[in-house]
Design an enzyme around this catalytic site. Structure first.
Site, PDB file in Angstrom:
ATOM      1  N   THR A 168      30.689  65.044   5.477  1.00 16.57           N
ATOM      2  CA  THR A 168      30.110  64.856   6.811  1.00 16.57           C
ATOM      3  C   THR A 168      31.155  64.912   7.915  1.00 16.57           C
ATOM      4  O   THR A 168      30.821  65.087   9.090  1.00 16.57           O
ATOM      5  CB  THR A 168      29.403  63.489   6.894  1.00 16.57           C
ATOM      6  OG1 THR A 168      30.379  62.448   6.774  1.00 16.57           O
ATOM      7  CG2 THR A 168      28.378  63.345   5.789  1.00 16.57           C
ATOM      8  N   ASP A 194      54.354  56.398   3.722  1.00 16.98           N
ATOM      9  CA  ASP A 194      55.144  56.536   2.500  1.00 16.98           C
ATOM     10  C   ASP A 194      56.576  56.050   2.708  1.00 16.98           C
ATOM     11  O   ASP A 194      57.170  55.422   1.819  1.00 16.98           O
ATOM     12  CB  ASP A 194      55.159  57.994   2.043  1.00 16.98           C
ATOM     13  CG  ASP A 194      53.856  58.399   1.351  1.00 16.98           C
ATOM     14  OD1 ASP A 194      53.157  57.513   0.836  1.00 16.98           O
ATOM     15  OD2 ASP A 194      53.535  59.601   1.356  1.00 16.98           O
ATOM     16  N   ARG A 251      38.062  59.697   6.350  1.00 14.03           N
ATOM     17  CA  ARG A 251      37.044  60.651   6.804  1.00 14.03           C
ATOM     18  C   ARG A 251      36.285  61.219   5.611  1.00 14.03           C
ATOM     19  O   ARG A 251      36.885  61.700   4.660  1.00 14.03           O
ATOM     20  CB  ARG A 251      37.713  61.773   7.601  1.00 14.03           C
ATOM     21  CG  ARG A 251      36.736  62.613   8.410  1.00 14.03           C
ATOM     22  CD  ARG A 251      37.476  63.548   9.357  1.00 14.03           C
ATOM     23  NE  ARG A 251      38.251  62.792  10.329  1.00 14.03           N
ATOM     24  CZ  ARG A 251      37.759  62.288  11.445  1.00 14.03           C
ATOM     25  NH1 ARG A 251      36.483  62.449  11.725  1.00 14.03           N
ATOM     26  NH2 ARG A 251      38.522  61.610  12.279  1.00 14.03           N
ATOM     27  N   ASP A 306      55.881  61.419   6.333  1.00 10.96           N
ATOM     28  CA  ASP A 306      54.757  60.495   6.242  1.00 10.96           C
ATOM     29  C   ASP A 306      55.258  59.075   6.497  1.00 10.96           C
ATOM     30  O   ASP A 306      55.995  58.510   5.680  1.00 10.96           O
ATOM     31  CB  ASP A 306      54.106  60.588   4.860  1.00 10.96           C
ATOM     32  CG  ASP A 306      52.816  59.784   4.780  1.00 10.96           C
ATOM     33  OD1 ASP A 306      52.878  58.543   4.915  1.00 10.96           O
ATOM     34  OD2 ASP A 306      51.753  60.392   4.578  1.00 10.96           O
TER      35      ASP A 306
END
Length: 208
Positions: free
Chosen positions: A107, A202, A103, A199
């Site tokens: 914006t 990871d 992302r 995560d």
């Protein structure tokens, strides 16, 4: 569509080991693959089959087969690739694509850095893979890209979902059925699923 949450003692047992911070990279990777097989089994309950004739060691018989070319598995990079092995064991001849995106911090719009999907994606049943459905942003963006390519029949598979991400994905793509092995409590202030497992990328790749 109502999401499907797996409710099975074997899956619960594997999830308990997967969540533990003591579980090492090798075992974590194997468990993600195994749970993904259960998700695939559930997601493809409606798979269409065709009748063929086979010869057993005893006689000729009729049997039902799936046209594996009708299916495309699309992991969202990078963690989604950890689920791929489990699905390939179920349908080894399914086509495979990959979507990598991030992302833009200014914006807030998705930017794809890698996008490669099988041809005739509009004619295939597409199964999108990502172990964690947290905020829902990556899943929403990836499915939007696939729809822009013409994909119509899409399912989303994840290991663990947060209620927030589940709700956002359902609102953005109400025609996409979601399959998860667990629906957790919430997202914390850092955007991690609670209780979650940390995560997933990871832990799959041993990068932390």
């Amino acid at each position: 569509m109502e999401p499907v949450i797996l409710n099975h003692p074997l899956v619960d047992n594997k999830l308990a080991i997967l969540r533990s911070k003591k579980t090492g990279t090798k075992e974590f990777r194997e468990l993600v693959s195994e749970i993904s097989m259960f998700l695939c089994y559930e997601a493809l309950k409606d798979a269409k089959t065709r009748e063929v004739e086979i010869e057993t060691p005893i006689c000729f018989s009729k049997a039902n087969k799936i046209n594996e070319d009708d299916y495309a598995f699309i992991p969202i990079l990078r963690a989604g690739t950890g689920m791929l092995d489990g699905l390939i064991q179920v349908l080894p001849n399914a086509k495979i694509g990959h979507i990598g995106l991030y992302r833009n911090e200014e914006t807030l719009k998705p930017v794809r850095y890698y996008y490669k999907v099988p041809k005739d994606i509009d004619k295939k049943q597409v199964v999108v893979l990502d172990p964690m459905l947290a905020t829902g942003g990556s899943a929403i963006d990836a499915i939007t890209m696939l729809k822009e390519e013409g994909a119509k029949d899409i399912k989303f598979l994840c290991i663990i979902a947060a209620p927030e991400g589940m709700k956002k994905l359902q609102e953005a793509h109400p025609d996409v059925k979601i399959f998860a092995s667990a629906l957790d409590e919430k997202l914390n202030e850092k955007g991690y699923i609670v209780p979650g497992l940390g995560d997933a990328g990871d832990r799959i790749f041993g990068t932390k």
